[in-house]
Write a protein that holds these residues in place. Structure first.
Motif, PDB file in Angstrom:
ATOM      1  N   LEU A  75      38.431  31.181  38.452  1.00 15.41           N
ATOM      2  CA  LEU A  75      39.440  30.517  39.583  1.00 15.41           C
ATOM      3  C   LEU A  75      40.093  31.661  40.427  1.00 15.41           C
ATOM      4  CD1 LEU A  75      41.190  27.640  37.482  1.00 15.41           C
ATOM      5  CD2 LEU A  75      39.350  27.379  39.214  1.00 15.41           C
ATOM      6  N   THR A  76      40.242  32.592  39.802  1.00 19.26           N
ATOM      7  CA  THR A  76      40.848  33.784  40.493  1.00 19.26           C
ATOM      8  C   THR A  76      40.090  34.230  41.795  1.00 19.26           C
ATOM      9  OG1 THR A  76      41.706  34.802  38.513  1.00 19.26           O
ATOM     10  CG2 THR A  76      41.605  36.338  40.163  1.00 19.26           C
ATOM     11  N   VAL A  77      38.660  34.187  41.710  1.00 21.56           N
ATOM     12  CA  VAL A  77      37.897  34.503  42.922  1.00 21.56           C
ATOM     13  C   VAL A  77      37.458  33.044  43.402  1.00 21.56           C
ATOM     14  CG1 VAL A  77      35.988  34.460  41.536  1.00 21.56           C
ATOM     15  CG2 VAL A  77      36.076  36.101  43.758  1.00 21.56           C
ATOM     16  N   GLY A 102      35.340  46.548  46.844  1.00 27.18           N
ATOM     17  CA  GLY A 102      35.265  47.180  45.645  1.00 27.18           C
ATOM     18  C   GLY A 102      36.808  47.099  45.027  1.00 27.18           C
ATOM     19  N   THR A 103      37.605  47.490  45.995  1.00 22.21           N
ATOM     20  CA  THR A 103      39.184  47.876  45.438  1.00 22.21           C
ATOM     21  C   THR A 103      39.657  46.231  45.312  1.00 22.21           C
ATOM     22  OG1 THR A 103      39.399  49.889  46.843  1.00 22.21           O
ATOM     23  CG2 THR A 103      41.096  48.275  46.355  1.00 22.21           C
ATOM     24  N   VAL A 104      39.216  45.322  46.054  1.00 22.29           N
ATOM     25  CA  VAL A 104      39.705  43.868  45.823  1.00 22.29           C
ATOM     26  C   VAL A 104      39.195  43.285  44.440  1.00 22.29           C
ATOM     27  CG1 VAL A 104      39.451  41.490  46.515  1.00 22.29           C
ATOM     28  CG2 VAL A 104      39.726  43.244  48.219  1.00 22.29           C
ATOM     29  N   LEU A 105      37.811  43.764  44.055  1.00 20.40           N
ATOM     30  CA  LEU A 105      37.101  43.132  42.796  1.00 20.40           C
ATOM     31  C   LEU A 105      37.939  43.943  41.695  1.00 20.40           C
ATOM     32  CD1 LEU A 105      35.206  41.340  41.627  1.00 20.40           C
ATOM     33  CD2 LEU A 105      33.405  43.088  41.576  1.00 20.40           C
ATOM     34  N   GLY A 155      32.337  34.199  39.040  1.00 22.44           N
ATOM     35  CA  GLY A 155      32.732  33.501  40.301  1.00 22.44           C
ATOM     36  C   GLY A 155      32.429  34.530  41.488  1.00 22.44           C
ATOM     37  N   THR A 156      32.386  35.638  41.228  1.00 23.63           N
ATOM     38  CA  THR A 156      31.923  36.637  42.395  1.00 23.63           C
ATOM     39  C   THR A 156      30.464  36.323  43.001  1.00 23.63           C
ATOM     40  OG1 THR A 156      33.479  38.279  41.713  1.00 23.63           O
ATOM     41  CG2 THR A 156      32.109  38.841  43.178  1.00 23.63           C
TER      42      THR A 156
END
Length: 248
Positions: A73-75, A95-98, A159-160
């Motif tokens: 759900l986070t993504v 990449g920083t977001v993930l 999710g990603t």
């Protein structure tokens, strides 16, 4: 920790606590283990060959599934609402977001799972009769909490990659349940297949009588957790690589 990463992490925390579905799923996950211990004690359903630790953590298995859903759900929530475009506009380095999402999910789930499962064990220890084997709660409880973090990261990676909530939840639940069901079909590789899910690692760490070799493989508890952590890390790397190539 760089300033840019700290900002991304703070941004992810604001988003996480602003979404009701994620907050409620996380809360239910943390609340499940202790009532399970009380229920097992009240019904006298602990098996003679089981341990107090295993019986107390009976509801940790469905709680682990919720941890995977939290990661998903986070993504997926951002893809569903379209706010992922805003996220990438504010933090262009994907990449920083993930990485920020991964640190948030892993840290939060561990911080909640450790007291939740330790509390469940204390409830079970207080309510269950002395005739059962105690089990070895330490360091097992630290591994149990780590299994929750790994399940959440697996959900985040899925999710990603998939980007749709329903498909992701289906995929991660399958990853949690199918290895132990399909393991016997793989002959000599059964110990690797059956032990390759966070659920298998969790049950071994719980020292429950259900963690038989024909159900969850013959790998030890900690090797099983390391195996699961390894392929979860590979899934996250694949998700990061694909995230950089997509338009959104």
């Amino acid at each position: 920790m760089t300033r840019r990463f700290r900002q991304a992490l703070a941004f992810e925390w604001v988003k996480f606590r602003s979404v009701r579905s994620t907050v409620w799923t996380t809360a239910v996950m943390a609340a499940l283990p202790a009532p399970g211990a009380a229920f097992v004690a009240a019904t006298g359903s602990l098996q003679p060959d089981d341990t107090v630790l295993g019986g107390s953590l009976t509801l940790s298995v469905p709680a682990l599934m919720l941890a995977a859903v939290v990661g998903a759900l986070t993504v997926c929530g951002e893809y569903g609402s379209g706010t992922v475009r805003t996220t990438f506009a504010v933090v262009p380095r994907r990449g920083t977001v993930l990485a920020a999402k991964a640190v948030l999910v892993a840290g939060l789930l561990y911080a909640l799972a450790l007291p939740a499962t330790a509390g469940a064990y204390l409830v079970g220890d207080a309510l269950l009769d002395d005739g059962y084997a105690q089990g070895e709660p330490l360091p097992a409880l630290f591994g149990v909490a780590a299994a929750f973090s790994v399940a959440g990261l697996l959900g985040l990676a899925a999710g990603t990659l998939i980007r749709h909530a329903a498909g992701t939840v289906t995929a991660v639940i399958a990853a949690l349940l199918l290895p132990s069901m399909l393991g016997p079909l793989f002959g000599g590789a059964e110990r690797w297949v059956a032990g390759s899910s966070p659920t298998a690692a969790l049950e071994k760490l719980m020292q429950t009588s259900d963690a038989s070799t024909d159900a969850v493989g013959s790998l030890g508890a900690w090797p099983s957790l390391l195996l699961v952590t390894g392929y979860t890390a590979l899934a996250l790397l694949a998700a990061a690589a694909l995230l950089r190539r997509r338009d959104v």
